[in-house]
Design an enzyme around this catalytic site. Structure first.
Site, PDB file in Angstrom:
ATOM      1  N   LYS A  61       0.792  -1.238   0.000  1.00 50.83           N
ATOM      2  CA  LYS A  61       0.000   0.000   0.000  1.00 50.83           C
ATOM      3  C   LYS A  61       0.822   1.285   0.000  1.00 50.83           C
ATOM      4  O   LYS A  61       0.330   2.342   0.401  1.00 50.83           O
ATOM      5  CB  LYS A  61      -1.016   0.040   1.171  1.00 50.83           C
ATOM      6  CG  LYS A  61      -1.795  -1.216   1.407  1.00 50.83           C
ATOM      7  CD  LYS A  61      -2.283  -1.913   0.185  1.00 50.83           C
ATOM      8  CE  LYS A  61      -3.387  -1.222  -0.568  1.00 50.83           C
ATOM      9  NZ  LYS A  61      -3.765  -2.028  -1.776  1.00 50.83           N
ATOM     10  N   HIS A 122       6.657  -7.328  -2.492  1.00 54.97           N
ATOM     11  CA  HIS A 122       6.528  -6.680  -1.180  1.00 54.97           C
ATOM     12  C   HIS A 122       7.562  -7.266  -0.206  1.00 54.97           C
ATOM     13  O   HIS A 122       7.505  -6.977   0.995  1.00 54.97           O
ATOM     14  CB  HIS A 122       5.134  -6.902  -0.596  1.00 54.97           C
ATOM     15  CG  HIS A 122       4.044  -6.149  -1.286  1.00 54.97           C
ATOM     16  ND1 HIS A 122       4.193  -4.879  -1.780  1.00 54.97           N
ATOM     17  CD2 HIS A 122       2.745  -6.490  -1.534  1.00 54.97           C
ATOM     18  CE1 HIS A 122       3.049  -4.474  -2.318  1.00 54.97           C
ATOM     19  NE2 HIS A 122       2.170  -5.432  -2.192  1.00 54.97           N
ATOM     20  N   SER A 152      -4.118   2.858   4.827  1.00 52.19           N
ATOM     21  CA  SER A 152      -4.387   2.248   3.528  1.00 52.19           C
ATOM     22  C   SER A 152      -4.409   0.719   3.644  1.00 52.19           C
ATOM     23  O   SER A 152      -5.271   0.049   3.074  1.00 52.19           O
ATOM     24  CB  SER A 152      -3.325   2.706   2.527  1.00 52.19           C
ATOM     25  OG  SER A 152      -3.584   2.165   1.258  1.00 52.19           O
TER      26      SER A 152
HETATM   27  S1  PPS Z   1      -0.658  -2.901  -3.271  1.00 51.37           S
HETATM   28  O1  PPS Z   1      -1.875  -3.717  -3.051  1.00 51.37           O
HETATM   29  O2  PPS Z   1       0.300  -3.036  -2.176  1.00 51.37           O
HETATM   30  O3  PPS Z   1      -0.045  -3.147  -4.572  1.00 51.37           O
HETATM   31  O4  PPS Z   1      -1.184  -1.394  -3.214  1.00 51.37           O
HETATM   32  P1  PPS Z   1      -0.376  -0.110  -3.691  1.00 51.37           P
HETATM   33  O5  PPS Z   1      -0.601   0.090  -5.122  1.00 51.37           O
HETATM   34  O6  PPS Z   1       1.020  -0.164  -3.186  1.00 51.37           O
HETATM   35  O7  PPS Z   1      -1.075   1.049  -2.855  1.00 51.37           O
HETATM   36  C1  PPS Z   1      -2.419   1.421  -3.002  1.00 51.37           C
HETATM   37  C2  PPS Z   1      -2.517   2.833  -2.473  1.00 51.37           C
HETATM   38  O8  PPS Z   1      -1.962   3.727  -3.455  1.00 51.37           O
HETATM   39  C3  PPS Z   1      -2.994   4.610  -3.887  1.00 51.37           C
HETATM   40  N1  PPS Z   1      -2.801   4.950  -5.305  1.00 51.37           N
HETATM   41  C4  PPS Z   1      -2.543   6.193  -5.743  1.00 51.37           C
HETATM   42  N2  PPS Z   1      -2.365   7.346  -5.077  1.00 51.37           N
HETATM   43  C5  PPS Z   1      -2.142   8.458  -5.825  1.00 51.37           C
HETATM   44  N3  PPS Z   1      -2.091   8.467  -7.170  1.00 51.37           N
HETATM   45  C6  PPS Z   1      -2.254   7.324  -7.876  1.00 51.37           C
HETATM   46  N4  PPS Z   1      -2.206   7.344  -9.193  1.00 51.37           N
HETATM   47  C7  PPS Z   1      -2.492   6.119  -7.145  1.00 51.37           C
HETATM   48  N5  PPS Z   1      -2.708   4.836  -7.504  1.00 51.37           N
HETATM   49  C8  PPS Z   1      -2.886   4.142  -6.371  1.00 51.37           C
HETATM   50  C9  PPS Z   1      -4.272   3.864  -3.617  1.00 51.37           C
HETATM   51  O9  PPS Z   1      -5.387   4.711  -3.643  1.00 51.37           O
HETATM   52  C10 PPS Z   1      -3.952   3.282  -2.253  1.00 51.37           C
HETATM   53  O10 PPS Z   1      -3.891   4.286  -1.234  1.00 51.37           O
HETATM   54  P2  PPS Z   1      -5.144   4.728  -0.339  1.00 51.37           P
HETATM   55  O11 PPS Z   1      -4.579   5.681   0.679  1.00 51.37           O
HETATM   56  O12 PPS Z   1      -5.702   3.495   0.298  1.00 51.37           O
HETATM   57  O13 PPS Z   1      -6.115   5.417  -1.245  1.00 51.37           O
END
Ligand code: PPS
Length: 309
Positions: A61, A122, A152
């Site tokens: 996340k 991860h 998150s």
């Molecule tokens: S995972 O399952 O570990 O692969 O998830 P990951 O992609 O690492 O993290 C998901 C969080 O990143 C946010 N996210 C973004 N934030 C800003 N801009 C963009 N383009 C974007 N894409 C993914 C996503 O909303 C999750 O964060 P939270 O705070 O839960 O919204």
């Protein structure tokens, strides 16, 4: 990857149906991992990448999917259609993920792809298969401030039916601080790559920097990958990887994973995408307790995280 093969990935998950459950965690070298990952550990550890493969490593996340999309677009010169050829986990497989059959594992998907591949993990640094470093693969690490990362992860654990039950938020904070969540302690994770970044030529990014100035960070990634794309294409990539665009993009928003696994009616994968959302979740007492523990756990490093306070 053909449309049929994409469909079969979704169908495979649907077929796994009743074997989908909140899997218990098993420790590998002290790190709690989903049992299917732990049970396949020997083949994951033995994975040997090609020197041209790129690793995108994160604590869960922290901005993995965002970075995967930026990289794919850079590699395809900003071609939006090319980057809609398949959903994220097919375009950029998740190295260690293993689920009940017939769902293909990360290793199954990687075997079918020719290098150069963009590989998600991860795993903390010490559990990354040594072949990555022996072959001098490039690696991008993305770190996110601890409290937003925790919030998150909490919502993700509510909606991801293969992760352990998160329980009440208060108890979840304690599990995070004690390193009991899947993939282990956040603190050791961010430190493990930080201390290795120069020696291993790892590009260490921060989610908060990406939010503050996405263009600057896309350019950093471009330079690290020895790519050169026009200003116009960079602007396009920034637009295509905005939170709003990715939330609406079925190839990036994880709508490819059916609801028995990712129940996006509980919480969408693309949830908020903001810095500082922790303030809407932590009480002042919880924040104080967390910050005191944080100072202790992070006292041996000086990683420039922002938005902790
Ligand atoms: S995972 O399952 O570990 O692969 O998830 P990951 O992609 O690492 O993290 C998901 C969080 O990143 C946010 N996210 C973004 N934030 C800003 N801009 C963009 N383009 C974007 N894409 C993914 C996503 O909303 C999750 O964060 P939270 O705070 O839960 O919204």
């Amino acid at each position: 990857m053909s449309e049929e093969e994409n469909l079969s990935y979704k169908e495979a998950i649907e077929k796994a149906g009743s074997s989908i459950t909140r899997f218990p965690l098993i420790h590998i070298r002290g790190v709690p991992l989903m049992c299917h990952i732990a049970n396949n550990w020997d083949s994951i550890w033995a994975f040997c990448p090609d020197p041209s493969d790129l690793l995108i490593a994160t604590y869960p996340k922290a901005g993995t999917t965002w970075t995967q999309e930026i990289v794919d677009l850079l590699l395809h010169n900003g071609d939006a259609e090319a980057c809609k050829r398949a959903p994220t986990p097919i375009r950029s497989p998740f190295l260690e993920i293993c689920s009940p059959p017939p769902i293909p594992s990360g290793l199954d998907l990687l075997k079918k792809m020719d290098p150069p591949r963009v590989i998600k993990t991860h795993l903390p640094f010490q559990l990354v298969p040594p072949g990555f470093w022996e072959n001098k693969c490039k690696a991008i690490y993305v770190a996110r401030n601890a409290k937003d990362n925790l919030v998150s992860y909490y919502y993700f654990d509510l909606m991801n039916k293969t992760q352990p039950e998160p329980g009440p938020f208060d108890g979840y904070i304690n599990k995070f601080m004690r390193g009991e969540l899947s993939w282990g302690p956040w603190y050791d994770h961010v430190k493990s790559y930080w201390v290795e970044k120069e020696k291993r030529n790892i590009l260490y990014l921060f989610y908060e920097d990406m939010k503050e100035n996405p263009r600057r960070e896309v350019l950093r990634i471009m330079k690290y990958l020895d790519l050169s794309v026009s200003d116009e294409v960079i602007n396009q990539i920034v637009e295509l990887t905005s939170f709003k665009s990715m939330k609406e993009n079925p190839m990036a928003n994880y709508s490819c994973i059916p609801s028995p696994v990712f129940d996006q009616s509980v919480s969408p994968f693309m949830r908020k995408g903001e810095v500082g959302d922790w303030k809407n979740h932590f009480t002042p007492e919880q924040a104080k307790m967390f910050d005191e523990d944080y100072a202790e756990q992070m006292k041996d490093v000086n990683i420039p995280f922002r938005s902790l306070i």
